[in-house]
Write a protein that holds these residues in place. Structure first.
Motif, short mmCIF file in Angstrom:
data_model
loop_
_atom_site.label_atom_id
_atom_site.label_comp_id
_atom_site.label_asym_id
_atom_site.label_seq_id
_atom_site.Cartn_x
_atom_site.Cartn_y
_atom_site.Cartn_z
N ALA A 237 0.85 -1.19 0.00
CA ALA A 237 0.00 0.00 0.00
C ALA A 237 0.89 1.24 0.00
O ALA A 237 1.87 1.30 0.75
CB ALA A 237 -0.91 0.01 1.22
N LEU A 238 0.53 2.20 -0.86
CA LEU A 238 1.22 3.49 -0.88
C LEU A 238 0.47 4.43 0.05
O LEU A 238 -0.74 4.64 -0.13
CB LEU A 238 1.27 4.05 -2.30
N VAL A 239 1.15 4.96 1.06
CA VAL A 239 0.47 5.77 2.06
C VAL A 239 1.26 7.04 2.35
O VAL A 239 2.45 7.14 2.03
CB VAL A 239 0.30 4.99 3.39
N THR A 290 -7.08 9.76 11.22
CA THR A 290 -6.72 10.82 10.28
C THR A 290 -5.21 10.98 10.12
O THR A 290 -4.76 11.86 9.39
CB THR A 290 -7.31 12.16 10.76
N ALA A 291 -4.43 10.11 10.79
CA ALA A 291 -2.98 10.22 10.69
C ALA A 291 -2.42 9.50 9.47
O ALA A 291 -1.22 9.47 9.26
CB ALA A 291 -2.33 9.66 11.95
N VAL A 292 -3.31 8.91 8.64
CA VAL A 292 -2.84 8.21 7.45
C VAL A 292 -3.71 8.59 6.26
O VAL A 292 -4.91 8.83 6.39
CB VAL A 292 -2.87 6.68 7.66
N ASP A 293 -3.09 8.70 5.09
CA ASP A 293 -3.79 8.93 3.83
C ASP A 293 -3.35 7.82 2.88
O ASP A 293 -2.20 7.78 2.45
CB ASP A 293 -3.42 10.30 3.25
N VAL A 294 -4.26 6.86 2.62
CA VAL A 294 -3.94 5.73 1.76
C VAL A 294 -4.14 6.14 0.31
O VAL A 294 -5.25 6.45 -0.11
CB VAL A 294 -4.81 4.51 2.11
N LEU A 295 -3.07 6.11 -0.47
CA LEU A 295 -3.11 6.52 -1.87
C LEU A 295 -3.36 5.35 -2.82
O LEU A 295 -3.81 5.55 -3.95
CB LEU A 295 -1.79 7.22 -2.24
N GLY A 296 -3.06 4.16 -2.40
CA GLY A 296 -3.27 2.99 -3.24
C GLY A 296 -2.99 1.74 -2.45
O GLY A 296 -2.37 1.80 -1.37
N PRO A 297 -3.49 0.60 -2.94
CA PRO A 297 -4.18 0.39 -4.21
C PRO A 297 -5.60 0.96 -4.20
O PRO A 297 -6.17 1.18 -3.13
CB PRO A 297 -4.19 -1.13 -4.34
N PRO A 298 -6.17 1.18 -5.39
CA PRO A 298 -7.50 1.81 -5.47
C PRO A 298 -8.58 1.06 -4.71
O PRO A 298 -9.47 1.68 -4.11
CB PRO A 298 -7.78 1.81 -6.99
N GLU A 299 -8.52 -0.30 -4.73
CA GLU A 299 -9.56 -1.08 -4.03
C GLU A 299 -9.54 -0.79 -2.53
O GLU A 299 -10.59 -0.68 -1.90
CB GLU A 299 -9.36 -2.58 -4.24
N LEU A 300 -8.34 -0.67 -1.96
CA LEU A 300 -8.24 -0.39 -0.53
C LEU A 300 -8.71 1.02 -0.23
O LEU A 300 -9.43 1.25 0.75
CB LEU A 300 -6.79 -0.58 -0.07
N ARG A 301 -8.32 1.95 -1.06
CA ARG A 301 -8.76 3.34 -0.86
C ARG A 301 -10.29 3.43 -0.94
O ARG A 301 -10.92 4.13 -0.15
CB ARG A 301 -8.10 4.24 -1.90
N ALA A 302 -10.89 2.70 -1.89
CA ALA A 302 -12.35 2.72 -2.03
C ALA A 302 -13.02 2.12 -0.80
O ALA A 302 -14.04 2.62 -0.33
CB ALA A 302 -12.75 1.95 -3.29
#
Length: 333
Positions: A237-239, A290-302
């Motif tokens: 995961a890109l975070v 709110t201490a993390v912003d998940v950028l990918g993968p798209p399925e996880l972000r969704a």
């Protein structure tokens, strides 16, 4: 250093029997030439050891020769007392034996080493299980240990996580491992690893078995752990992590952050973290709030976006849907 190494050579031959110069060199982390010199020094000191040439040759002590346990350093004496963990020893039925061995060892130590060993025991206590691990019943551990000691085949009924859950197995137990307060038995054919607390029934048979000659329990367990972790983290995961969030990461995630983390101008850190599955990652990242912003993968972000939407609706300002209200309109629970 040489005197300590000579004693190590002597004790290795005393405990393991015949060993080649190459085997001794590997154990002592020295050259074969150094082993030859050490053997000559032991000969000169009157130690009755001899060597045989050929494929099955090696060095060994004269039959019946024993040396007393001498030459312990302060650190070695401390380590011996620190290594005796009473909980696991008691589970194996060796609690009294451990206490007796420590008492005899303490009595044999010179006064200065005895004082240091006592200080170590009074100031350090080993408690292997984690804080949130409940004490698990392992009623068949003594039977499994007995089969390990005596190289006896085990008939067990074992409960596993997938169907059919309860299965019968014929095991050749090579060794026991205590990991984070939980007992495992490594057994053939395979070998495979089994949790001892999941053994429902166990019968030690009179049938003997011979473990593979090249089997090394410690090396096998190290490979098993490496394989487990490789299979555990199957995705990434890109975070982006807020300042302070890094301290809440542990294990593989913390190591990945240290290896891939890149600071950004706003103080956050961008990193690629390993994940086990979408379900597991969803729970881990929701815990960071709110201490993390998940950028990918798209399925996880969704998934995180949908969960956040549901939570926002559920906890919107106002009384809960099922709450009764007072006359002034306030919620009454």
């Amino acid at each position: 250093m040489k005197s300590s190494r000579l004693l190590s050579v002597l004790l290795l031959l005393q405990t393991r029997g015949r060993m080649t110069a190459a085997q001794l060199a590997r154990e002592l982390e020295v050259s074969v030439r150094t082993v030859y010199r050490d053997v000559e020094a032991l000969h000169a000191a009157g130690v009755p050891l001899y060597g045989d040439a050929g494929h099955a040759g090696g060095y060994q002590l004269l039959a019946g020769y024993r040396t007393r346990l001498t030459g312990l350093s302060a650190g070695e004496a401390e380590a011996l007392f620190l290594s005796g963990i009473p909980g696991p020893a008691a589970e194996l039925g060796l609690g009294a034996a451990l206490a007796g061995a420590q008492l005899k060892l303490r009595a044999a130590l010179p006064p200065e080493l005895r004082a240091q060993a006592d200080r170590m025991r009074s100031r350090f206590h080993l408690d292997a299980p984690g804080w949130y691990a409940e004490d698990e019943e392992v009623p068949h551990l003594p039977a499994v240990a007995d089969a390990v000691w005596r190289s006896r085949v085990l008939d067990v009924r074992y409960r596993r996580w997938k169907a059919p859950t309860d299965v019968d197995r014929r095991l050749e137990p090579y060794g026991l491992v205590l990991k984070a307060g939980r007992w495992y038995v490594v057994a053939g054919p395979g070998p495979y690893t089994y949790r001892v607390d999941q053994i429902l029934e166990a019968t030690v048979l009179d049938e003997e078995f011979e473990p593979p000659g090249d089997f090394d329990l410690a090396a096998h367990w190290q490979r098993h752990q490496a394989d487990f972790h490789a299979r555990l983290h199957r995705g990434e995961a890109l975070v982006r992590l807020a300042p302070g969030a890094a301290a809440r990461l542990t294990g593989a995630a913390a190591r990945a952050l240290a290896a891939t983390g890149t600071p950004e101008p706003d103080g956050w850190t961008r990193a690629v973290l390993p994940i086990e599955s979408l379900d597991h990652a969803q729970g881990v990242f929701l815990a960071l709030g709110t201490a993390v912003d998940v950028l990918g993968p798209p399925e996880l972000r969704a998934r995180l976006a949908e969960t956040s939407r549901i939570l926002a609706q559920r906890y919107a300002v106002g009384p809960a849907p099922d709450a009764a209200t007072n006359q002034d309109g306030s919620a009454r629970y």
